[in-house]
Design an enzyme around this catalytic site. Structure first.
Site, PDB file in Angstrom:
ATOM      1  N   ASN A   1       8.665  -0.954  -5.918  1.00 28.57           N
ATOM      2  CA  ASN A   1       8.986   0.464  -5.786  1.00 28.57           C
ATOM      3  C   ASN A   1       9.356   1.036  -7.147  1.00 28.57           C
ATOM      4  O   ASN A   1      10.491   0.923  -7.594  1.00 28.57           O
ATOM      5  CB  ASN A   1      10.141   0.638  -4.790  1.00 28.57           C
ATOM      6  CG  ASN A   1      10.409   2.103  -4.474  1.00 28.57           C
ATOM      7  OD1 ASN A   1       9.720   2.995  -4.993  1.00 28.57           O
ATOM      8  ND2 ASN A   1      11.386   2.358  -3.628  1.00 28.57           N
TER       9      ASN A   1
ATOM     10  N   ASN B   1       9.405   9.157  -4.241  1.00 28.46           N
ATOM     11  CA  ASN B   1       8.290   9.372  -3.315  1.00 28.46           C
ATOM     12  C   ASN B   1       8.403   8.529  -2.043  1.00 28.46           C
ATOM     13  O   ASN B   1       7.465   8.442  -1.260  1.00 28.46           O
ATOM     14  CB  ASN B   1       6.939   9.126  -4.013  1.00 28.46           C
ATOM     15  CG  ASN B   1       6.783   7.676  -4.477  1.00 28.46           C
ATOM     16  OD1 ASN B   1       7.512   6.789  -4.037  1.00 28.46           O
ATOM     17  ND2 ASN B   1       5.822   7.434  -5.349  1.00 28.46           N
ATOM     18  N   ASP B   2       9.559   7.906  -1.833  1.00 25.88           N
ATOM     19  CA  ASP B   2       9.706   7.016  -0.669  1.00 25.88           C
ATOM     20  C   ASP B   2       9.494   7.752   0.656  1.00 25.88           C
ATOM     21  O   ASP B   2       8.912   7.218   1.594  1.00 25.88           O
ATOM     22  CB  ASP B   2      11.088   6.358  -0.673  1.00 25.88           C
ATOM     23  CG  ASP B   2      11.236   5.355  -1.810  1.00 25.88           C
ATOM     24  OD1 ASP B   2      10.218   5.047  -2.457  1.00 25.88           O
ATOM     25  OD2 ASP B   2      12.374   4.904  -2.042  1.00 25.88           O
TER      26      ASP B   2
ATOM     27  N   GLY C   1       8.298   1.560   0.649  1.00 22.38           N
ATOM     28  CA  GLY C   1       8.553   2.331  -0.571  1.00 22.38           C
ATOM     29  C   GLY C   1       7.818   1.867  -1.817  1.00 22.38           C
ATOM     30  O   GLY C   1       7.918   2.486  -2.865  1.00 22.38           O
TER      31      GLY C   1
ATOM     32  N   ASP D   1       4.841   1.382  -4.490  1.00 18.64           N
ATOM     33  CA  ASP D   1       3.936   2.457  -4.927  1.00 18.64           C
ATOM     34  C   ASP D   1       3.148   2.072  -6.173  1.00 18.64           C
ATOM     35  O   ASP D   1       3.283   0.962  -6.702  1.00 18.64           O
ATOM     36  CB  ASP D   1       4.744   3.755  -5.146  1.00 18.64           C
ATOM     37  CG  ASP D   1       5.979   3.525  -5.991  1.00 18.64           C
ATOM     38  OD1 ASP D   1       5.911   2.690  -6.913  1.00 18.64           O
ATOM     39  OD2 ASP D   1       7.025   4.166  -5.723  1.00 18.64           O
TER      40      ASP D   1
ATOM     41  N   ASP E   1     -14.082  -2.460   3.766  1.00 17.83           N
ATOM     42  CA  ASP E   1     -13.477  -3.014   4.971  1.00 17.83           C
ATOM     43  C   ASP E   1     -14.524  -3.144   6.080  1.00 17.83           C
ATOM     44  O   ASP E   1     -15.508  -2.405   6.100  1.00 17.83           O
ATOM     45  CB  ASP E   1     -12.376  -2.032   5.406  1.00 17.83           C
ATOM     46  CG  ASP E   1     -11.505  -2.564   6.510  1.00 17.83           C
ATOM     47  OD1 ASP E   1     -10.978  -3.667   6.349  1.00 17.83           O
ATOM     48  OD2 ASP E   1     -11.357  -1.857   7.539  1.00 17.83           O
TER      49      ASP E   1
ATOM     50  N   GLU F   1     -16.294  -6.954   3.537  1.00 20.89           N
ATOM     51  CA  GLU F   1     -15.561  -7.883   4.395  1.00 20.89           C
ATOM     52  C   GLU F   1     -16.425  -8.252   5.597  1.00 20.89           C
ATOM     53  O   GLU F   1     -16.688  -7.416   6.464  1.00 20.89           O
ATOM     54  CB  GLU F   1     -14.254  -7.243   4.884  1.00 20.89           C
ATOM     55  CG  GLU F   1     -13.449  -8.175   5.771  1.00 20.89           C
ATOM     56  CD  GLU F   1     -12.462  -7.463   6.699  1.00 20.89           C
ATOM     57  OE1 GLU F   1     -11.469  -8.077   7.080  1.00 20.89           O
ATOM     58  OE2 GLU F   1     -12.705  -6.276   7.056  1.00 20.89           O
TER      59      GLU F   1
END
Ligand code: CA
Length: 617
Positions: free
Chosen positions: A142, A147-148, A167, A169, A334, A363
């Site tokens: 974090n 920006n949490d 949190g 980032d 993905d 994937e």
């Protein structure tokens, strides 16, 4: 009277400026927000949207040298207009004034064309000379507590909740570039960084609600670009995780669909059957295939119909946009077998035509070589399917590895599993492009799979970093993280020390246990050695039938040979070398790169459960 008049004038002026300020913008969404001149692909489809306005009523025209308006398309939902431009090679960067006319009203919208980057080294791709390090951004560090929690977004920070946002980032990753660089990895794969404004479990990033915006809890688009620049300056590439199979249900586009058919709809919630094999199975029923491709991955993930040409273009352009805008080096796609397979082929081909040095890995989570090879570029498939995907995830190897270390050796058990599996590489058009890994963000931590045995972990890492393919590591392997994949929160734990006030800081030696340091140091040595070993990156692989559960292989090129010996037994083994003569050539000495000594070439005592890497001189 004069006073009253001037007061009236003032009120009038105030009113005008007030109403101008208040006037809603003509569009809530214009996507892509800007584009570039100098692209090989000369067409650009721009989406204009306003959920409160019938945008489709407007007559549109442009007047810009070198750019022509090719097509204006309306859809069921009048809130949309799709405009395709042809941007000729002569067009210059600048603002294209779009004129939108409705009756006597006329609006101008300036659409920006930038210059495409001319830096030919900017986009590097990735290959078997790299080692990828997978980070779940919410769980690594974090760097910016501000920006949490973001007002207006569904989930704020709840570090105490296993499935909540913690949190972490982009700033946190940026702050630890030195750690990653020293460790010796060369590329970062970040789980999706785009906005996931869904109601719960949004931390993992796979329910994207805005394909053009980094999640505000991770940072801004600008911060993402500066992270990538910093990575590049430090010799690290960046792989962006993307999803084309589904979008988060709270995506603005899903909440005001251009056409209902853009998303696969069912009378009641219907999941995919998750059977990727159905796509290539010659005997599959249509209903099984439909359920596989059209069923939803999860309740919060709306399943996209990529056969819709407008949506398909929107998605492909989005990938091009991120490559040009941010300068990423690769994309990890993905759920590769889930979207329409012809769309995926078109997606991959368009990207690689535009950026030949870029790279893509898909994937393909299937435990079979044949079903995996089906998806790789240049595979000649019996059903005629032509894939353009250079790299596939090597799940068959992933499944074989813990078994090979946990079993007693036998005809087809223990080390023979790896030998037998790699022997099927003739099916892959390019096995050396396969992404190889011990675990990832969806899987039980490898350390747990092998009964928390450091010796086995070292053997596996030695194999992973010296066999063919592009190795990928998952953050926390160096800390002996040991979660069970049955519970995602267990395999996505916070990196200790990533949060100010953490009791332990494992980014530093002092914050790691002696056992963690043993593994960290081992990995660091191996990773840094591997960096410039072209013989490992691209040398020929020759392996020998395991005898007595000892697996021996060579990586060799014109300049050099490296011999790897893995003793899967709980006892030391004396290895006679005459069987390997054809690869020992005239070498007389073998330098043990993980140990300290030199060995003679005649015979060798290989300690129990140990892997040796010998540079032959
Ligand atoms: Ca934060």
């Amino acid at each position: 009277m004069k006073k009253i008049l001037s007061l009236l004038v003032l009120v009038f002026i105030c009113n005008v400026s007030f109403s101008q300020k208040k006037q809603a913008p003509l569009f809530q969404h214009v996507e892509p927000a800007f584009w570039w001149v100098g692209m090989k692909n000369k067409e650009i489809q721009i989406l204009f949207h306003n959920k409160n306005s019938n945008v489709s009523q407007y007559d549109v025209s442009i007047n810009y040298p070198g750019v022509t308006l090719k097509e204006t398309k309306k859809v069921e939902n009048p809130h949309y207009l799709f405009i395709t431009l042809f941007v000729s090679a002569e067009a210059q960067a600048g603002n294209i004034p779009f004129t939108f006319k409705l009756g006597k009203k006329s609006y101008t919208y300036n659409y920006e064309l930038k210059n495409k980057s001319k830096d030919t080294n900017r986009i590097q791709g990735f290959n078997s000379s790299d080692v990828m390090y997978l980070i779940m951004p919410d769980r690594f560090a974090n760097g910016n507590p501000k920006n949490d929690s973001i007002p207006g977004m569904f989930e704020g920070m709840h570090r105490e909740k296993p499935y909540g946002r913690h949190g972490g980032d982009l700033k946190g990753i940026s702050d630890h570039i030195d750690y990653l660089k020293d460790f010796g990895v060369t590329a970062l794969w970040l789980n999706p960084v785009l906005e996931n404004n869904v109601k719960r479990a949004s931390y993992h990033g796979y329910a994207i609600t805005d394909l053009y915006k980094v999640d505000a809890r991770l940072g801004t688009n600008e911060e993402y670009v500066s992270l990538i620049n910093k990575c590049h300056q430090n010799g690290l590439k960046v792989i962006q995780d993307m999803v084309m199979n589904h979008i988060g249900t709270t995506y603005w586009l899903n909440e005001d669909l251009p056409e209902k058919s853009w998303i696969h709809q069912f009378p009641t919630y219907t999941t995919s059957n998750y059977r990727g094999q159905a796509v290539s199975d010659p005997y599959r029923s249509q209903s099984d295939l439909d359920r596989m491709s059209n069923g939803w991955f999860d309740t919060m993930m709306a399943d996209v119909d990529q056969t819709n040409p407008l949506f398909a273009t929107y998605l492909i352009q989005n990938s091009l946009w991120w490559i040009e805008y941010a300068g990423i080096d690769g994309i990890r796609m993905d759920t590769y077998p889930y979207p329409d397979k012809d769309f995926m082929a078109q997606w991959a081909k368009t990207i690689l035509d535009e950026y030949p040095t870029f790279n893509l890995v898909g994937e393909v989570w299937i435990n079979s070589v044949a079903n995996t090879a089906y998806w790789q570029k240049d595979m000649v498939n019996k059903d005629g399917y032509k894939s353009y995907l250079p790299s596939v995830t090597d799940f068959p190897l992933y499944f074989a590895l813990p078994q090979s270390l946990n079993e007693e050796g036998g005809w087809d058990s223990g080390m023979a599993r790896i030998y037998n599996l790699l022997g099927q590489d003739f099916l892959y058009p390019d096995a050396n492009s396969n992404l190889i890994f011990l675990d990832n963000h969806d899987l039980t931590r490898f350390y747990l799979s092998i009964g928390r045995d450091v010796k086995k972990l070292k053997m596996a890492l030695t194999f992973l970093l010296t066999t063919r393919g592009v190795p990928q590591l998952y953050y926390g392997t160096e800390l002996l993280m040991d979660g069970d994949g049955g519970n995602h929160s267990e395999i996505r734990k916070d990196f200790p020390g990533g949060w100010s006030g953490d009791a332990i800081n494992s980014f530093s030696k002092e914050g790691r246990t002696p056992e963690q340091n043993e593994v960290y140091d081992f990995m660091k040595k191996l990773l840094n050695w591997r960096k410039d070993q072209t013989v490992i990156h691209s040398g020929k692989l020759i392996h020998y039938i395991p005898e007595d559960n000892v697996y021996v292989y060579f990586r060799t090129n014109a300049l050099k040979s490296v011999m790897v010996i893995i003793n899967g037994n709980k006892s030391d083994k004396l290895l006679k070398m005459d069987r390997f003569k054809e690869n020992l050539r005239n070498f007389t000495k073998a330098k043990d790169i993980l140990g300290t000594g030199e060995h003679s070439i005649d015979q060798l005592m290989v300690p129990a459960q140990t892997a040796l890497i010998l540079e032959l001189n």
